[in-house]
Write a protein that holds these residues in place. Structure first.
Motif, PDB file in Angstrom:
ATOM      1  N   HIS B 680       3.803  -6.102  -7.520  1.00  0.00           N
ATOM      2  CA  HIS B 680       2.495  -6.378  -8.089  1.00  0.00           C
ATOM      3  C   HIS B 680       1.481  -6.650  -6.972  1.00  0.00           C
ATOM      4  O   HIS B 680       0.377  -6.098  -6.965  1.00  0.00           O
ATOM      5  CB  HIS B 680       2.617  -7.597  -9.012  1.00  0.00           C
ATOM      6  N   ARG B 683       0.691  -3.547  -5.338  1.00  0.00           N
ATOM      7  CA  ARG B 683      -0.020  -2.602  -6.204  1.00  0.00           C
ATOM      8  C   ARG B 683      -1.475  -2.976  -6.381  1.00  0.00           C
ATOM      9  O   ARG B 683      -2.340  -2.115  -6.428  1.00  0.00           O
ATOM     10  CB  ARG B 683       0.658  -2.531  -7.571  1.00  0.00           C
ATOM     11  N   THR B 684      -1.721  -4.338  -6.475  1.00  0.00           N
ATOM     12  CA  THR B 684      -3.094  -4.749  -6.738  1.00  0.00           C
ATOM     13  C   THR B 684      -4.068  -4.229  -5.652  1.00  0.00           C
ATOM     14  O   THR B 684      -5.032  -3.546  -5.973  1.00  0.00           O
ATOM     15  CB  THR B 684      -3.175  -6.280  -6.866  1.00  0.00           C
ATOM     16  N   MET B 686      -3.507  -1.872  -3.559  1.00  0.00           N
ATOM     17  CA  MET B 686      -3.451  -0.414  -3.528  1.00  0.00           C
ATOM     18  C   MET B 686      -4.271   0.196  -4.662  1.00  0.00           C
ATOM     19  O   MET B 686      -4.975   1.195  -4.474  1.00  0.00           O
ATOM     20  CB  MET B 686      -1.982   0.064  -3.657  1.00  0.00           C
ATOM     21  N   THR B 687      -4.211  -0.465  -5.841  1.00  0.00           N
ATOM     22  CA  THR B 687      -4.976   0.033  -6.975  1.00  0.00           C
ATOM     23  C   THR B 687      -6.475   0.005  -6.654  1.00  0.00           C
ATOM     24  O   THR B 687      -7.194   0.993  -6.842  1.00  0.00           O
ATOM     25  CB  THR B 687      -4.710  -0.832  -8.215  1.00  0.00           C
ATOM     26  N   SER B 688      -6.943  -1.176  -6.113  1.00  0.00           N
ATOM     27  CA  SER B 688      -8.390  -1.232  -5.842  1.00  0.00           C
ATOM     28  C   SER B 688      -8.762  -0.252  -4.737  1.00  0.00           C
ATOM     29  O   SER B 688      -9.790   0.418  -4.808  1.00  0.00           O
ATOM     30  CB  SER B 688      -8.836  -2.661  -5.507  1.00  0.00           C
ATOM     31  N   ARG B 690      -7.338   2.552  -4.051  1.00  0.00           N
ATOM     32  CA  ARG B 690      -7.341   3.919  -4.584  1.00  0.00           C
ATOM     33  C   ARG B 690      -8.574   4.172  -5.439  1.00  0.00           C
ATOM     34  O   ARG B 690      -9.292   5.147  -5.244  1.00  0.00           O
ATOM     35  CB  ARG B 690      -6.080   4.139  -5.425  1.00  0.00           C
ATOM     36  N   SER B 691      -8.832   3.173  -6.344  1.00  0.00           N
ATOM     37  CA  SER B 691      -9.952   3.431  -7.246  1.00  0.00           C
ATOM     38  C   SER B 691     -11.276   3.462  -6.495  1.00  0.00           C
ATOM     39  O   SER B 691     -12.126   4.332  -6.715  1.00  0.00           O
ATOM     40  CB  SER B 691      -9.968   2.385  -8.373  1.00  0.00           C
ATOM     41  N   GLU B 716      -8.961  -5.365   1.160  1.00  0.00           N
ATOM     42  CA  GLU B 716      -7.640  -5.162   0.525  1.00  0.00           C
ATOM     43  C   GLU B 716      -6.643  -4.638   1.540  1.00  0.00           C
ATOM     44  O   GLU B 716      -5.464  -5.039   1.538  1.00  0.00           O
ATOM     45  CB  GLU B 716      -7.756  -4.174  -0.647  1.00  0.00           C
TER      46      GLU B 716
END
Lengths: 89, 896
Positions: B680, B683-684, B686-688, B690-691, B716
């Motif tokens: 998690h 991912r957090t 990585m998610t931001s 990526r987006s 990040e």
């Protein structure tokens, strides 16, 4: 082989039993003393005890011993787990 | 006038009645109805065989001659009975547990089941009993002659002797019929005991009746009786102290040592509790028997012509008053006294003779094995007992004829007592002194026997009968020191006191000396320990070590001795106990020992031991076996101690394992939690990233927006990097690949650096310190140390949940190390989590508040480990508290 040590102090009932045994052991010695006392009586003097007195004394001690033994034996327990060893308490 | 024939008829009817009583009792016992046959009262009454014809007739004669001295004969047993707790209780317990059959068996069994000692004691008992049996024959005969005289016949010597012979034969027949009908496993005779209990009542009633008649019928009441006693010419109280004390001792000792007393006291005792009742009831019986002796003697002397035999006052006083019924009752009383004594005494003696003399001889005469396998042992034993009974009575009759029946009854009785008492040292020594040995006992017994025979027995038969008058006067071969009644030249002593004193002194001295100087055999030591420690229930060492005998052989032998039913019963019980079916148990040493004990109930310890020895090849116990038994016990003890220690150790290990297991389980759960968390965490960002990078790629935005998104991506990425750095750092530390850079610096500077680096400027956390305590010079990898401090301070900042968070840093020097405590005022860490916080990936509080991945404290621990110190959670403070221990170098300590 190792004997379990007897307790040093006992509750009231066992304590009574121990003292009763002491009494039972003592009785014959009381008898010996009482029955040899007449040997010390004065003789051949006017105030010496008469034959009748001797008879009454010897038989009186006898009755006394019988009574005491009867009472002690009545309350003495044979099946007490504590043995002869370490009879103090 | 009472015809002599009626008297004979009454006597025979009385005997027939006793037969019936004994028969019924035996029948009841055989059917198992032993209830009241074994009551304490029957036991007490059976003891009354102590009061023989000597008491019934002789006590009055004794009182007429020597006054109150007659009472000593009853005072001694009274003392023994009231002192039952000392000796009798012990004897009865030994008798029951060792299956003792007689006093000879007791001595023989105690001293290693010695056949020789059994023989010696048997001979002493036989010789000592002979005058006593003669005494009974004499008194019964005398009482017959009294009635013959009143019915007008004047008996000649031949008549008297014929009567005595018939009495002896009659008694022998009665005893054989009832005493040897069977071989009892316990040597108990219910019929006989019942018959003598009845006789006890008869003789007591008879004497009391005569006494009551004398006191109330002739004298006119107790007061007048006392006056008559005072006026009587009898010197009632004219005692020499020596005789008074000696006779009390003698009667007390004889009460224990007489074979017939041992038989009723110990062998026939069914229950130890009966002793408690008998302890007062039997003295009471003696008291009643003695109560009227003096009145009868006094009145008899008054009423009857001078020269009348005072031994017969009990009969002649009622007769002179014409009370024939009373005289008849009195005759029956005297008859009862004589018969009951003779019956029990002959049974006891016959048991001893057959068990200790005849059977051992018979066994020796047979070739090995033959004896126990083919011969009919039971028949031999029964026959030998019957012959022994006849022999004992024949000896008594012989003594009666030789001594001429002239001596006063009391004198004969005392001689007999002194003989029996020779067993006392061996018996008492045997049950109270473990050091007593068979050799000592044999020496004491032989010495006592010789001294007794020389000083009392032979002279008692009569002047010039055995010892010529010249020897009595000047000693054998003119040796004055050996005169029978003045040993060692000490003259002037009363013959009885002289005999008792010297025989007991020399007997006791030889017994003790022999015991001290000899070494007992293993079996003797074994038996000694069992006898002396009878109340301690100590585990006995087996008497037999190897069993080379076959169970079947043993069964055959046991059947020949005990009878098939009893023997099979014993074997069946044993087999069942061993868990086997059938009649043949495994021949274990314990079984052989038990069997030997059962057999000894029939044939005595020595014979039984010898018989078993023949079958087992004589593999008895040896010193080595005794020691081995002791060793074995010690080994078992040691082994169990070791086991205990081992199990303690296992317990400890198990506890450690349990703790480890709990920790592992918790860790595994944590790891799972962490894995989901780290994915998690990864991912957090990585998610931001990526987006936001997708938004940047698509364009269509202002420069402001672009730079803002780029900063977010950058932040990040840094967060990801920090996480990965931490993981890397930890793995480096754990693998020991870290390189330490030793520097020297002040602790307060390090803390300043840490507080500064922790970024406290925008938080509410207040830090309080004591600068004077922090003036410590440290030599260590200071950068790493600061890293630990930062972590702790940052933790306090992150997790302290107080309204006004506050962190106290306390520095203390203790010996060669310094302690730096970081204590905040939050809610702290729950006890169940205190173990886990230093583990990797652990995070106690919920993750939302935490900025890190739960690696901080794990890293701290590793760093402190590398630096030679440690970090630990400090429970029991106001909030969460961590203690950092750091060793101080020598110089640093000096500086501080």
């Amino acid at each position: 082989m190792s004997r379990s040590p007897n307790p040093v102090f006992l509750e009231r009932a066992s304590y009574r039993q121990r003292r009763l045994r002491d009494a039972a052991r003592l009785i014959p010695f009381v008898g010996i003393v009482l029955w040899t006392i007449p040997l010390l009586w004065p003789r051949d003097v006017p105030q010496a005890p008469s034959s009748g007195d001797a008879v009454i004394y010897i038989f009186g001690v006898w009755v006394f011993l019988i009574a005491v033994t009867a009472i002690v034996s009545r309350y003495l327990r044979l099946d007490d787990p504590a043995t002869d060893a370490g009879d103090d308490g | 006038m009472l015809s002599f024939n009626i008297l004979v008829f009454v006597a025979l009817s009385y005997v027939a009645f006793l037969f019936a009583v004994a028969f019924v009792a035996e029948r009841r016992a055989a059917r198992g109805h032993v209830g009241w046959l074994q009551s304490p009262m029957i036991y007490t009454l059976s003891l009354s065989i102590y009061c023989t014809a000597w008491t019934f007739y002789g006590a009055v004669g004794y009182a007429a001659r020597s006054g109150l001295e007659f009472a000593t004969i009853y005072l001694g047993p009274t003392l023994v009975m009231v002192g039952w707790w000392w000796i009798l209780r012990r004897l009865v317990r030994i008798g029951r547990s060792q299956r003792i059959t007689s006093i000879a068996d007791l001595v023989s069994s105690r001293f290693g089941k010695s056949t020789q000692l059994g023989v010696i004691v048997t001979i002493i008992s036989m010789v000592a009993a002979t005058p006593y049996i003669a005494l009974q024959l004499q008194s019964v005969t005398l009482s017959f002659s009294v009635f013959a005289k009143t019915s007008g016949q004047e008996w000649q010597a031949a008549d008297v002797n014929a009567t005595a012979l018939w009495v002896a034969i009659g008694l022998a027949v009665f005893t054989v019929l009832f005493g040897t009908r069977n071989l009892d496993a316990n040597e108990r005779h219910h019929g006989i005991v019942m018959a003598i209990a009845v006789e006890a009542v008869v003789k007591l009633i008879a004497l009391l009746a005569v006494g009551a008649f004398v006191v109330w019928g002739i004298a006119g009441g107790p007061a007048q009786m006392l006056a008559r006693i005072d006026a009587s010419p009898i010197p009632l109280w004219d005692q020499s102290g020596g005789r008074w004390v000696t006779l009390i001792f003698l009667s007390a000792a004889a009460f224990l040592c007489l074979p017939r007393m041992f038989q009723v006291l110990v062998v026939e005792n069914a229950n130890e509790r009966h002793l408690g009742v008998a302890s007062w009831a039997f003295p009471f019986y003696l008291f009643l028997m003695s109560l009227f002796v003096v009145p009868i003697a006094v009145v008899g002397l008054d009423l009857l012509p001078a020269g009348s035999n005072p031994d017969l006052f009990v009969l002649t006083v009622p007769l002179s008053q014409g009370r024939e019924g009373l005289a008849m009752l009195s005759f029956l009383g005297g008859f009862s006294s004589a018969t009951s004594m003779v019956i029990v005494a002959t049974i006891a003696l016959a048991t001893m003779v057959s068990n200790h003399i005849v059977v051992p001889l018979w066994l020796n005469l047979q070739p090995d094995q033959e004896a126990v396998m083919s011969g009919d042992v039971r028949q031999v034993i029964l026959l030998s007992r019957r012959l022994s009974i006849a022999a004992v009575l024949a000896l008594g009759f012989l003594y009666y004829r030789i001594s001429g029946g002239g001596t006063a009854l009391a004198a004969i009785g005392l001689v007999s007592f002194t003989g029996a008492v020779q067993i006392l040292p061996a018996m008492l020594g045997g049950i109270f002194w473990r050091g007593a040995t068979g050799l000592g006992a044999a020496m004491g017994l032989m010495t006592g026997l010789v001294v007794w025979v020389w000083t009392l027995f032979l002279p008692s038969i009569g002047v010039d009968a055995v010892i010529p008058q010249s020897v009595m006067q000047t000693g054998p071969w003119g040796i004055a020191a050996l005169r029978p009644q003045a040993l060692f030249g000490i003259t002037g002593l009363d013959p009885v006191v002289h005999g008792v004193m010297w025989s007991m002194l020399l007997n006791g001295a030889m017994f003790i000396a022999g015991s001290l100087l000899s070494f007992p055999s293993p079996l003797e030591r074994l038996q000694g320990a069992q006898f002396v420690n009878i109340f301690e229930h100590s585990a006995a060492a087996p008497t037999w070590t190897t069993g080379s005998a076959k169970a079947e052989d043993l069964l055959i032998m046991a059947q020949r001795i005990m009878g098939s039913a009893e023997a099979q019963e014993v074997f069946l019980r044993e087999a069942t106990q061993q868990g086997k079916s059938g009649y043949l148990p495994d021949v274990t040493p314990e079984f052989i020992e038990r069997l030997e004990r059962e057999l000894s109930g029939s044939v005595g310890a020595a014979t039984s031991h010898a018989m078993i020895g023949q079958l087992t090849g004589g593999s008895g116990v040896s010193v080595e076996d005794l020691i081995a038994v002791a060793d074995e016990a010690a080994q078992i003890l040691e082994y169990s101690n070791r086991l205990e220690a081992k199990s303690d150790e296992q317990e400890r290990t198990a506890r450690a394992l349990r703790v480890a297991n709990e920790k592992l389980t918790a860790l595994s759960i944590q790891k799972d939690a962490f894995l989901s968390q780290i994915s998690h965490e990864l991912r957090t960002p990585m998610t931001s990233i990526r987006s936001f990078s997708e938004i940047l790629r698509d364009g269509e935005m202002t420069g402001d927006e672009q730079s803002r998104y780029a900063r977010i991506i950058h932040d990040e990425a840094i967060r990801l990097t920090r996480l990965l750095d931490d993981l890397l750092d930890l793995s480096v530390l754990e693998n020991g690949q870290v390189v330490l850079h030793q520097q020297t610096g002040q602790l307060c500077d390090l803390l300043d650096r840490a507080i500064g680096a922790a970024g406290l400027h925008d938080s509410a956390l207040v830090v309080s310190r004591k600068p004077e305590a922090e003036a410590l010079t440290l030599t260590s990898d200071l950068d790493r140390l600061v890293q630990v401090f930062i972590n702790l301070i940052a933790n306090a900042q992150k997790y302290c949940d107080a309204d006004h968070p506050h962190l106290k840093i306390v520095v203390r020097t203790k010996g060669r190390e310094c302690q730096i405590d970081f204590i905040d005022n939050g809610s702290g860490i729950a006890p169940e989590n205190q173990q886990l916080i230093f583990e990797k990936f652990s995070r106690v509080t919920d993750q939302s508040k935490a900025g890190g991945a739960g690696l901080g404290l794990a890293i701290c621990r590793e760093i402190m480990h590398r630096l030679g110190g440690k970090i630990s959670y400090l429970p029991g403070q106001s909030g969460a508290a961590f203690r950092v221990n750091l060793p101080l170098s020598e110089t640093a300590t000096a500086l501080a």
